[in-house]
Write an enzyme that holds these catalytic residues in place. Structure first.
Site, PDB file in Angstrom:
ATOM      1  N   GLN A  73       3.648  -2.311   2.221  1.00  0.00           N
ATOM      2  CA  GLN A  73       3.167  -3.741   1.797  1.00  0.00           C
ATOM      3  C   GLN A  73       3.271  -4.035   0.441  1.00  0.00           C
ATOM      4  O   GLN A  73       2.442  -4.803  -0.431  1.00  0.00           O
ATOM      5  CB  GLN A  73       1.525  -3.618   2.269  1.00  0.00           C
ATOM      6  CG  GLN A  73       1.446  -4.044   3.590  1.00  0.00           C
ATOM      7  CD  GLN A  73       1.715  -5.283   4.140  1.00  0.00           C
ATOM      8  OE1 GLN A  73       1.901  -6.189   3.384  1.00  0.00           O
ATOM      9  NE2 GLN A  73       2.191  -5.223   5.528  1.00  0.00           N
ATOM     10  N   SER A  74       4.542  -3.831  -0.063  1.00  0.00           N
ATOM     11  CA  SER A  74       4.860  -3.914  -1.614  1.00  0.00           C
ATOM     12  C   SER A  74       5.031  -5.284  -1.880  1.00  0.00           C
ATOM     13  O   SER A  74       5.809  -6.202  -1.323  1.00  0.00           O
ATOM     14  CB  SER A  74       6.240  -3.246  -2.069  1.00  0.00           C
ATOM     15  OG  SER A  74       6.726  -3.785  -3.331  1.00  0.00           O
TER      16      SER A  74
END
Ligand SMILES: *Cc1c(COP(=O)(O)O)cnc(C)c1O
Length: 328
Positions: A73-74
């Site tokens: 989920q960068s």
């Protein structure tokens, strides 16, 4: 016809606002917010400022593909994919761990796909090893890769936050407000390194406090200290630094990176329900937990004026829906 004169990504300056309802509710210091969640690139965030400088560099070098690395989920990876699209460069993202089933492609991961990034999954490997392999594959295919480290936190990326401090400084003078301290989420260190350089360059004498979201303070402080001289040099600033310049608070790691506990849930809900502003569960919620706790413990005085620097991350809310909906 290709027209590239200057390469702008971020909507600047980002707003500086008083959080009047939150200030009323906490009944302590006056609380302001710097809205870097509104930098404007595919839902915004702090990486946009960094990427503006990094992709200028990539274009100058004649690169044709940008590679970077991060968590599933960068926010950094999602903003890199968007920035590469804008610069007409290919984008390869190396994400930690194994590919999840399609039904779990939500939040930033969904956006990575929509933005056209090619994704390599690191699996059980160190993602940095996979990143090197991905860059090598691009070279073998005859392309010129531009590799961006975790969080865009090298001297070029960090320099963007020295410029961001200068932007804030101008707003402080224009509005007539002075912040005794500036609080924000810190992880790969580039944001904090840049802010410290900018603060020193402007002779700011308040506190610049990074709330660590994943690392022990000693470790993060060393990383940031090492980034300070090359970041200043990148901007032709003649400044010297010591460990005293780097304040990191690691009391709010909670359950660790990306673990949502009751404290983060409370912070997300409080800001949403007082100011109508969304925090993210991984970074800014932890920073807000730190700020609120500092106020409750009296460590942050009621006579202070404090800035919360919002660094973005909103798409991750959707990926953590289940954890956010637990409890009250
Ligand atoms: C990357 C990120 C941070 C941390 O910034 P660093 O420069 O890596 O320290 C904080 N908040 C959000 C939302 C981020 O995506």
């Amino acid at each position: 016809m290709k027209v590239v004169e200057q390469f702008f990504l971020a909507h600047l300056p980002t707003p500086l606002e008083l959080m009047s309802r939150l200030t009323d509710v906490v009944d302590g210091p006056e609380l302001w917010i710097k809205r870097d969640d509104l930098t404007g690139l595919a839902t915004g965030g702090n990486k946009t400022r960094k990427l503006e400088l990094l992709l200028c560099d990539a274009l100058d070098l004649g690169s044709d593909v940008v590679l970077t690395v991060g968590a599933v989920q960068s926010n950094h990876c999602r903003q890199t994919a968007a920035a590469a699209a804008r610069a007409a460069l290919d984008c390869v993202l190396v994400l930690r761990g194994h590919e999840p089933p399609r039904s779990q492609w939500t939040g930033n991961l969904l956006l990575d796909d929509l933005l056209g990034a090619r994704i390599w999954w690191a699996g059980d490997q160190d993602p940095l090893v996979t990143l090197e392999a991905a860059a090598e594959a691009e070279r073998t295919a005859g392309r010129r890769p531009y590799v961006i480290p975790y969080g865009g936190s090298n001297p070029t990326g960090a320099a963007a936050y020295a410029l961001a401090f200068e932007e804030l400084w101008g707003q402080m003078l224009a509005v007539g407000v002075y912040f005794d301290r500036i609080v924000f989420a810190s992880s790969s260190g580039g944001t904090q390194a840049g802010l410290v350089v900018g603060a020193k360059g402007c002779f700011y004498d308040g506190q610049v406090v990074g709330i660590s979201v994943d690392k022990p303070a000693e470790c993060l402080r060393e990383t940031i200290l090492a980034l300070l001289p090359p970041t200043a040099a990148h901007l032709d600033l003649d400044l010297t630094f010591s460990l005293e310049d780097v304040t990191v608070d690691d009391h709010y790691l909670g359950g660790g990176y990306a673990v949502v506990t009751a404290a983060e849930r409370e912070a997300v809900r409080l800001l949403a329900r007082t100011e109508g502003i969304l925090l993210d569960p991984v970074y800014t919620a932890k920073a807000m937990v730190g700020l609120l706790d500092g106020v409750r413990q009296g460590e942050i005085g009621a006579d202070e004026t404090v800035l919360f620097w919002h660094t973005g991350g909103v798409p991750a809310l959707f990926a953590y829906a289940e954890a956010l909906l637990q409890g009250p």
